[in-house]
Motif scaffolding. Structure first.
Motif, mmCIF file in Angstrom:
data_model
loop_
_atom_site.group_PDB
_atom_site.id
_atom_site.type_symbol
_atom_site.label_atom_id
_atom_site.label_comp_id
_atom_site.label_asym_id
_atom_site.label_seq_id
_atom_site.Cartn_x
_atom_site.Cartn_y
_atom_site.Cartn_z
ATOM 1 N N ASP A 68 3.921 -1.770 4.069
ATOM 2 C CA ASP A 68 3.364 -2.835 4.844
ATOM 3 C C ASP A 68 3.261 -4.501 4.592
ATOM 4 O OD1 ASP A 68 3.360 -0.917 6.952
ATOM 5 O OD2 ASP A 68 1.407 -1.000 6.950
ATOM 6 N N TRP A 69 2.788 -4.652 2.948
ATOM 7 C CA TRP A 69 2.416 -5.923 2.624
ATOM 8 C C TRP A 69 3.688 -6.711 2.463
ATOM 9 C CZ3 TRP A 69 3.057 -6.275 -2.331
ATOM 10 C CH2 TRP A 69 2.107 -5.294 -3.156
ATOM 11 N N LEU A 72 5.432 -7.853 5.417
ATOM 12 C CA LEU A 72 4.246 -9.454 5.566
ATOM 13 C C LEU A 72 4.723 -9.827 4.777
ATOM 14 C CD1 LEU A 72 1.403 -7.813 7.029
ATOM 15 C CD2 LEU A 72 2.339 -8.516 8.454
ATOM 16 N N ARG A 77 4.367 -13.638 6.799
ATOM 17 C CA ARG A 77 2.561 -13.684 7.573
ATOM 18 C C ARG A 77 2.384 -13.436 6.032
ATOM 19 N NH1 ARG A 77 4.783 -9.248 11.680
ATOM 20 N NH2 ARG A 77 2.577 -9.265 12.458
ATOM 21 N N GLU A 79 -1.327 -14.286 5.196
ATOM 22 C CA GLU A 79 -2.861 -13.603 5.279
ATOM 23 C C GLU A 79 -3.214 -12.323 5.477
ATOM 24 O OE1 GLU A 79 -6.908 -16.185 6.525
ATOM 25 O OE2 GLU A 79 -5.367 -16.387 7.541
ATOM 26 N N GLU A 80 -1.860 -11.831 6.327
ATOM 27 C CA GLU A 80 -2.613 -10.444 7.065
ATOM 28 C C GLU A 80 -1.725 -9.786 5.689
ATOM 29 O OE1 GLU A 80 -0.173 -9.926 10.694
ATOM 30 O OE2 GLU A 80 0.546 -12.100 10.569
ATOM 31 N N GLU A 83 -4.541 -9.390 3.884
ATOM 32 C CA GLU A 83 -5.843 -8.418 3.978
ATOM 33 C C GLU A 83 -5.366 -7.062 4.417
ATOM 34 O OE1 GLU A 83 -8.422 -9.251 5.114
ATOM 35 O OE2 GLU A 83 -8.531 -11.520 5.426
ATOM 36 N N ILE A 84 -4.367 -6.578 4.338
ATOM 37 C CA ILE A 84 -3.578 -5.683 4.302
ATOM 38 C C ILE A 84 -4.046 -4.870 3.254
ATOM 39 C CG2 ILE A 84 -2.145 -4.106 4.267
ATOM 40 C CD1 ILE A 84 -0.850 -5.041 6.814
ATOM 41 N N TRP A 137 -8.462 -17.634 1.684
ATOM 42 C CA TRP A 137 -8.907 -16.755 1.888
ATOM 43 C C TRP A 137 -9.753 -15.569 1.477
ATOM 44 C CZ3 TRP A 137 -3.091 -15.964 2.412
ATOM 45 C CH2 TRP A 137 -2.440 -17.236 3.339
#
Length: 482
Positions: A68-69, A72, A77, A79-80, A83-84, A137
């Motif tokens: 997933d990361w 991203l 992406r 910052e997302e 977060e993951i 962040w």
């Protein structure tokens, strides 16, 4: 489903971040890899094949959502992606640097198995989190509401810090006790700066303080306080003190001057790098400058020692290991770095005796034969008669692993159950010991292991502590029948 920028492995080769040349990097203790540029990180992350069953995640102790990361990151992406990444791992920037990815996520990457070369997961993980720090962040935890209950954590290493972070998120009052004067445990005092620069750990300490975690440094159980006091003051206690007792090596001459345990040697070097005055370093007792150094052992601690000795200006550095290269417990990537920096490996050889008058001058070693595999699948080494040889040595570092200190005695809890190896026993569903409200996590439970496993245990223990405290809070009060 994979789409857009993914599946890049079919047209893009594997590329690590730039690595400083050995001639330059062995002159200092700075990290050896540069950081990915934004474009390189996106390109390398885009090599991921987005597997239906991601073996990288399966083989990650904290079950990091790696595909997933990576996706991203490939899409910009970040910052997302951060977060993951941090949703399952309290210290992704530390794991990105020091996890043996070649044995875990990257070693099990599907495209690595299909000979295309693994996705450089660790380097991308480091890039994401370092970017997150730079861009602001990464923020201290702000619990939705404060709880009155408090938890004592013994040990400010990765297990204790991960538990502290998780418990603080839930609003508990968290107190961390540690015998050292800095937070981080072996991440600060054991692991050298060329693998993990100290500022990376120290900024996490500051962040946890900003989140409201209270640190009590220079506090040693059995000296300043004991378990009885902590249990009385807090609603739960977590033992996360790690394992520090060096395994010893007997044999003739093993008591000579110049034979030192690995952790003493590494701690002196790290303290010196942090600006502390270390008498044994200044006098040369724990300093390899100008010496013929022999390190005994084949794990990651041994690799830390040989590479530290090179940077201290040793005359020669040899690593003596009783098995062959493929049977080494340490990271193969670390072995390659050490060889590039000038370390000589003496495979299938073990020390037999240490020679010298008051101080060691030579190691007498014997060659080993790799015999039949034992129950774990590793071949058992046995000495070859008449194969003895000598190695010049005026500093010998023993990196043979670590055992637990006698926790029940030291902490004043003789009824605490430990295994026959001295590790604290827990119920794995709760991480609680046989003592009510006393939990344990990290190396003190599983034996000397990886930082990422300590993080996993700390997170599990925090969940167990939360359930335990809430059960106490919500327990029905017995009411007498009318």
């Amino acid at each position: 489903m994979a789409q857009g920028k993914m599946l890049g492995f079919v047209h893009t080769g594997q590329k690590m971040p730039d690595k400083r040349p050995a001639a330059l990097r062995k002159q200092d203790f700075d990290e050896i890899y540069a950081r990915f540029s934004d474009a390189s990180a996106a390109e390398q992350a885009g090599r991921c094949s987005q597997c239906g069953v991601p073996f990288c995640q399966v083989h990650c102790p904290v079950s990091n959502n790696i595909p997933d990361w990576l996706k991203l990151t490939a899409e910009g992406r970040l910052e997302e992606a951060y977060e993951i990444s941090q949703a399952t791992n309290n210290f992704p920037e530390i794991c990105g640097r020091i996890c043996p990815q070649d044995r875990l996520c990257e070693g099990n990457c599907t495209i690595e198995q299909s000979t295309h070369g693994t996705v450089t997961i660790g380097a991308v993980e480091k890039y994401i989190t370092d970017t997150a720090w730079e861009r602001g962040w990464v923020k201290p935890v702000t619990p939705l509401h404060e709880r009155p209950q408090s938890v004592a954590i013994i040990g400010a290493g990765p297990a204790g810090l991960a538990a502290a972070d998780q418990l603080r998120k839930k609003g508990y009052q968290v107190h961390v006790y540690d015998r050292y004067d800095r937070v981080g445990g072996l991440m600060v005092y054991g692991i050298p700066g060329f693998k993990l620069e100290k500022e990376v750990v120290l900024r996490r300490w500051k962040l946890l303080e900003e989140a409201g975690v209270k640190f009590h440094l220079g506090v040693e159980l059995g000296r300043n306080t004991d378990m009885r006091v902590l249990r009385a003051q807090h609603d739960a206690v977590l033992i996360a003190c790690g394992v520090y007792k060096a395994r010893d090596l007997g044999g003739p001459g093993s008591g000579l001057e110049g034979i030192v345990p690995a952790l003493d040697y590494l701690t002196a070097s790290n303290r010196h790098g942090l600006g502390d005055t270390v008498l044994d370093y200044e006098t040369g007792k724990l300093n390899a400058k100008g010496k013929s150094v022999v390190v005994i052992g084949g794990g990651d601690t041994a690799m830390d020692c040989v590479r530290t000795a090179i940077r201290q200006g040793a005359k020669s550095v040899k690593c003596l290991y009783r098995r062959d290269r493929k049977n080494m417990p340490g990271s193969q990537r670390e072995v390659a770095h050490a060889e590039e920096e000038g370390v000589e490996f003496v495979w299938q050889a073990a020390p037999e005796a240490f020679l010298g008058d008051a101080r060691v001058t030579h190691v007498r070693a014997v060659k080993m034969h790799m015999g039949v595999a034992d129950a774990t699948g590793r071949q058992t080494p046995s000495p070859i008669e008449g194969s003895e040889f000598m190695l010049e040595a005026d500093l010998v570092v023993k990196a043979l692993g670590f055992d637990p200190d006698p926790v029940p005695t030291l902490f004043g809890v003789p009824d605490l159950k430990v295994s026959r190896w001295g590790t604290v026993q827990v119920k794995y569903g709760t991480m609680m010991t046989n003592l009510d409200g006393v939990f344990a996590a990290g190396d003190i439970v599983r034996g000397a292991s990886l930082v990422v496993w300590a993080i996993k245990d700390g997170r599990d223990a925090a969940e167990g502590i939360h359930r335990y405290i809430q059960a106490q809070v919500t327990a029905p009060v017995a009411v007498a029948a009318e």
